[in-house]
Design a protein around this motif. Structure first.
Motif, PDB file in Angstrom:
ATOM      1  N   PHE A   1      17.996  38.849  11.970  1.00  0.00           N
ATOM      2  CA  PHE A   1      17.368  39.803  12.887  1.00  0.00           C
ATOM      3  C   PHE A   1      17.323  41.213  12.297  1.00  0.00           C
ATOM      4  O   PHE A   1      16.398  41.961  12.562  1.00  0.00           O
ATOM      5  CB  PHE A   1      18.018  39.759  14.270  1.00  0.00           C
TER       6      PHE A   1
ATOM      7  N   ASP B   1      14.177  37.036  25.107  1.00  0.00           N
ATOM      8  CA  ASP B   1      13.928  35.802  24.351  1.00  0.00           C
ATOM      9  C   ASP B   1      15.238  35.025  24.389  1.00  0.00           C
ATOM     10  O   ASP B   1      16.215  35.416  23.763  1.00  0.00           O
ATOM     11  CB  ASP B   1      13.533  36.226  22.926  1.00  0.00           C
TER      12      ASP B   1
ATOM     13  N   TYR C   1       9.544  30.340   9.982  1.00  0.00           N
ATOM     14  CA  TYR C   1      10.202  30.884  11.182  1.00  0.00           C
ATOM     15  C   TYR C   1      10.005  32.407  11.271  1.00  0.00           C
ATOM     16  O   TYR C   1       9.628  32.939  12.302  1.00  0.00           O
ATOM     17  CB  TYR C   1      11.683  30.525  11.049  1.00  0.00           C
TER      18      TYR C   1
ATOM     19  N   VAL D   1      20.568  35.473  20.676  1.00  0.00           N
ATOM     20  CA  VAL D   1      20.690  34.462  19.625  1.00  0.00           C
ATOM     21  C   VAL D   1      22.072  34.588  18.969  1.00  0.00           C
ATOM     22  O   VAL D   1      22.600  35.692  18.834  1.00  0.00           O
ATOM     23  CB  VAL D   1      19.598  34.661  18.539  1.00  0.00           C
TER      24      VAL D   1
ATOM     25  N   HIS E   1      23.173  25.585  22.409  1.00  0.00           N
ATOM     26  CA  HIS E   1      22.152  26.412  23.050  1.00  0.00           C
ATOM     27  C   HIS E   1      22.544  26.838  24.460  1.00  0.00           C
ATOM     28  O   HIS E   1      21.821  27.591  25.106  1.00  0.00           O
ATOM     29  CB  HIS E   1      20.808  25.696  23.069  1.00  0.00           C
TER      30      HIS E   1
ATOM     31  N   TYR F   1      16.759  39.691  22.031  1.00  0.00           N
ATOM     32  CA  TYR F   1      16.819  38.355  21.452  1.00  0.00           C
ATOM     33  C   TYR F   1      18.240  37.842  21.631  1.00  0.00           C
ATOM     34  O   TYR F   1      19.155  38.352  20.993  1.00  0.00           O
ATOM     35  CB  TYR F   1      16.510  38.388  19.956  1.00  0.00           C
TER      36      TYR F   1
ATOM     37  N   ASN G   1      15.520  23.589  20.199  1.00  0.00           N
ATOM     38  CA  ASN G   1      14.561  23.063  19.239  1.00  0.00           C
ATOM     39  C   ASN G   1      14.078  21.686  19.655  1.00  0.00           C
ATOM     40  O   ASN G   1      14.872  20.819  20.013  1.00  0.00           O
ATOM     41  CB  ASN G   1      15.200  23.000  17.858  1.00  0.00           C
TER      42      ASN G   1
ATOM     43  N   GLN H   1      22.612  34.346  13.143  1.00  0.00           N
ATOM     44  CA  GLN H   1      21.316  34.917  12.756  1.00  0.00           C
ATOM     45  C   GLN H   1      21.330  36.447  12.695  1.00  0.00           C
ATOM     46  O   GLN H   1      20.273  37.083  12.740  1.00  0.00           O
ATOM     47  CB  GLN H   1      20.217  34.409  13.704  1.00  0.00           C
TER      48      GLN H   1
ATOM     49  N   HIS I   1      15.686  28.966  23.999  1.00  0.00           N
ATOM     50  CA  HIS I   1      14.985  28.502  22.802  1.00  0.00           C
ATOM     51  C   HIS I   1      15.608  27.318  22.054  1.00  0.00           C
ATOM     52  O   HIS I   1      15.928  27.446  20.870  1.00  0.00           O
ATOM     53  CB  HIS I   1      14.741  29.667  21.821  1.00  0.00           C
TER      54      HIS I   1
ATOM     55  N   HIS J   1      11.342  30.756  23.599  1.00  0.00           N
ATOM     56  CA  HIS J   1      10.713  30.668  22.274  1.00  0.00           C
ATOM     57  C   HIS J   1      11.133  29.327  21.663  1.00  0.00           C
ATOM     58  O   HIS J   1      11.932  29.269  20.718  1.00  0.00           O
ATOM     59  CB  HIS J   1      11.206  31.845  21.437  1.00  0.00           C
TER      60      HIS J   1
ATOM     61  N   ASP K   1       8.030  34.753  13.937  1.00  0.00           N
ATOM     62  CA  ASP K   1       8.708  35.784  14.732  1.00  0.00           C
ATOM     63  C   ASP K   1       7.987  37.133  14.656  1.00  0.00           C
ATOM     64  O   ASP K   1       7.935  37.855  15.655  1.00  0.00           O
ATOM     65  CB  ASP K   1      10.162  35.947  14.272  1.00  0.00           C
TER      66      ASP K   1
HETATM   67  N1  ARG Z   1      15.203  28.022  18.024  1.00  0.00           N
HETATM   68  C1  ARG Z   1      16.015  28.883  17.247  1.00  0.00           C
HETATM   69  C2  ARG Z   1      17.345  28.215  16.892  1.00  0.00           C
HETATM   70  O1  ARG Z   1      17.754  27.326  17.584  1.00  0.00           O
HETATM   71  C3  ARG Z   1      16.325  30.189  17.942  1.00  0.00           C
HETATM   72  C4  ARG Z   1      15.133  31.036  18.256  1.00  0.00           C
HETATM   73  C5  ARG Z   1      15.518  32.440  18.568  1.00  0.00           C
HETATM   74  N2  ARG Z   1      14.398  33.274  18.898  1.00  0.00           N
HETATM   75  C6  ARG Z   1      13.615  33.835  18.013  1.00  0.00           C
HETATM   76  N3  ARG Z   1      12.593  34.557  18.423  1.00  0.00           N
HETATM   77  N4  ARG Z   1      13.817  33.680  16.725  1.00  0.00           N
HETATM   78  O2  ARG Z   1      17.978  28.604  15.948  1.00  0.00           O
END
Ligand code: ARG
Length: 567
Positions: free
Chosen positions: A340, A119, A308, A332, A133, A330, A124, A336, A122, A159, A312
């Motif tokens: 997670f 993943d 969110y 990320v 990103h 993931y 936004n 976060q 992603h 995602h 998930d």
């Molecule tokens: N779009 C989200 C962001 O920019 C990150 C997504 C990460 N992936 C997930 N499955 N939560 O913060």
């Protein structure tokens, strides 16, 4: 991954020490200085089993272990048992394998039949594809390449953040300040302006927030007007994202954004409730995680809006059903981390044994050295602007250094974008990246352009040689000088680096490997003439140069970079 030399070492030591060879292979290291040996076994790890001081162990083993077919000498130095390989044999074996495998050298099949879900990227929707990103995109893509090289089935998933209250806020903003129809022709900048302005407005006027909640409710209940505006936002963003992905040369196996899970969420919530995991708190539905010292996970808001986290959980369930993955990564950022932990705990509490297969691949932040990127478009640095700037600056450098180069535009693109990718992957992913244009594009520093340039330089050696590549009738035993052997030893490490990089989700191991290889290759090149009157030696050295280009290009490709043959 071990090679026949390490296997022989493990076998011999195992006989002498009475330990299983498998336990030994992983311990074998490459000493920093080849004078000390080609391989070394640190004896600290043996001290426990053998109940002796590491120095003693090394000494005793040095007496007992006899040179073999591949190992020519064994010597104890302090707590280390050092081995010297039969170098001619080593060079021959390694290079003939590289020449035989060509572009596939280093790859493998150990992942066959296994699936890794990644993943990554992603961004936004309705927000710009910001530089923040970049890291997820570039690290995720490199991991995708690494696992694929090892035979895994890789499912790269984007995602996309294509659901949430930000759309409702945009709708409110458009209703207030927009003029004319809300269509696809609206620019991403306009969306961003609206977005920034509505957030300021919310601070001053709390009514805006409730207005937005109302629109989000309508959106979730499939109100046609709200839905239409949401779709338009998505289309505007897709256009921008597509351009960026095309520049980076990145593709996904699946683009399933958060909105993809809307129709799956009721069932997910139902399962959470049925398992008795939910509680109502101030009207919201939460999963209590206090026994694990974590704040609760909110899965449904008091106004019924989805979240969110719920999306998930639904996404994880869907992916397990669809892909039966062996691992799910993931990619990320560090912000976060707690989220997670909560997510994986919730999945575990739901009774999903596969929650253990989920990993948060964490990375640090990226920022620009002061003034590195003017923020022409509001506060956010657009990734697209960064990439364009890198290409522009590279184009200028090429114009100065090599104005007659054919395909200048293409090379500037490959090198400029490669420089950005490399700068991102160059240090351990947990570390913050400070982006400094002078460094990123320095052709002599530890940079992407340096690796690409080194590759192109050896390609040109092969071109000037002018005969068939790879050469036939090579006598590889002629390659004996220390600088030469050092390069071959580095080449030999490529397969195990790939495995390490994939195993630890650390593409930087490939990035640093490439720098090491470049340094050693250049040392060889500066010490020895590749093409000389000695035809047999020339052929052997050309074979080595060819092997170098293969591995450099292979490594660059794994990182998601191009390997131009001329620069
Ligand atoms: N779009 C989200 C962001 O920019 C990150 C997504 C990460 N992936 C997930 N499955 N939560 O913060």
């Amino acid at each position: 991954m071990s090679n026949p030399f390490i296997e022989e070492i493990a076998q011999q030591v195992s006989d002498a020490a009475g330990m299983a060879p498998d336990a030994l292979t992983d311990l074998v290291e490459v000493p920093p200085d080849p004078e000390m040996g080609d391989y070394a076994l640190p004896c600290f790890a043996l001290a426990k089993t053998l109940r002796k001081a590491p120095d003693r162990i090394a000494e005793e083993l040095a007496q007992k272990v006899a040179p073999g077919e591949r190992i020519s000498r064994v010597r104890a130095v302090g707590p280390y048992l050092n081995f010297f390989v039969n170098r001619a044999d080593f060079v021959q074996k390694t290079l003939s394998e590289i020449l035989a495998k060509g572009r596939d050298y280093g790859q493998g099949e150990e992942g066959a039949g296994k699936t890794v879900v990644i993943d990554f990227s992603h961004p936004n929707i309705a927000k710009p594809f910001g530089i923040h990103h970049l890291r997820s995109t570039v690290i995720g893509n490199a991991l995708r390449n690494l696992f694929r090289a090892l035979g895994y089935t890789v499912v790269g998933i984007n995602h996309l953040g294509d659901w949430g209250s930000q759309f409702a806020k945009l709708i409110v903003a458009w209703k207030r300040w927009g003029s004319g129809e809300f269509t696809e022709d609206i620019s991403i900048e306009t969306l961003l302006e609206l977005y920034v302005r509505i957030h300021e407005e919310i601070e001053n006027d709390p009514d805006v927030e409730s207005e937005a909640s109302e629109w989000f409710r309508r959106l979730e209940n499939q109100d046609p007007e709200a839905q239409n505006m949401w779709k338009v936002c998505c289309t505007i963003s897709y256009k921008e994202f597509d351009r960026v992905y095309r520049m980076l040369g990145i593709a996904f196996e699946s683009i399933a954004g958060e909105s993809f899970y809307l129709d799956k969420m009721a069932e997910t919530l139902g399962r959470l409730e049925k398992k008795g995991l939910t509680q109502i708190s101030e009207g919201a539905t939460i999963v209590d995680l206090s026994p694990w010292d974590m704040p609760p996970m909110i899965v449904r808001r008091s106004d019924d809006a989805s979240l969110y986290a719920t999306r998930d959980i639904a996404a994880a369930e869907y992916r397990w059903q669809t892909y039966a993955f062996d691992r799910m990564l993931y990619v990320v950022d560090v912000a976060q981390t707690l989220y997670f932990k909560q997510l994986f705990k919730a999945l575990e509490l739901m009774g999903y044994h596969w929650s253990r297969k989920c990993t948060h691949v964490v990375f640090g932040r990226l920022r620009f050295k002061d003034g590195g990127m003017s923020t022409r478009r509001g506060k956010i640095v657009f990734l697209e602007d960064v990439l364009n700037r890198a290409v522009e600056l590279t184009r200028k450098i090429i114009e100065e250094k090599n104005p007659d180069l054919p395909d200048k535009d293409e090379v500037a693109r490959d090198v400029g974008i490669g420089a950005v990718i490399y700068a991102d992957l160059d240090s351990r992913r947990m570390r913050d990246v400070v982006f400094d244009w002078d460094e990123v594009l320095n052709f002599n520093g530890e940079t992407g352009p340096y690796v690409q340039y080194t590759h192109a330089r050896y390609c040109s050696v092969l071109r000037r040689y002018g005969k068939a590549i790879p050469p036939s009738d090579v006598d590889l035993s002629l390659l004996t000088e220390p600088e030469t052997v050092a390069v071959v030893k580095r080449l030999e490490q490529f397969p195990s680096r790939i495995r390490n990089a994939a195993g630890t989700c650390e593409p930087s191991l490939i990035a640093s490997y490439l720098i090491e290889l470049c340094t050693e290759a250049n040392r060889f090149y500066n010490t020895h003439r590749v093409v000389s009157e000695d035809e047999a030696l020339t052929t052997a050295r050309i074979a080595l140069v060819y092997a170098i280009t293969l591995v450099l290009a292979g490594g660059l490709r794994l990182l998601g970079m191009k390997a131009p043959e001329r620069m």
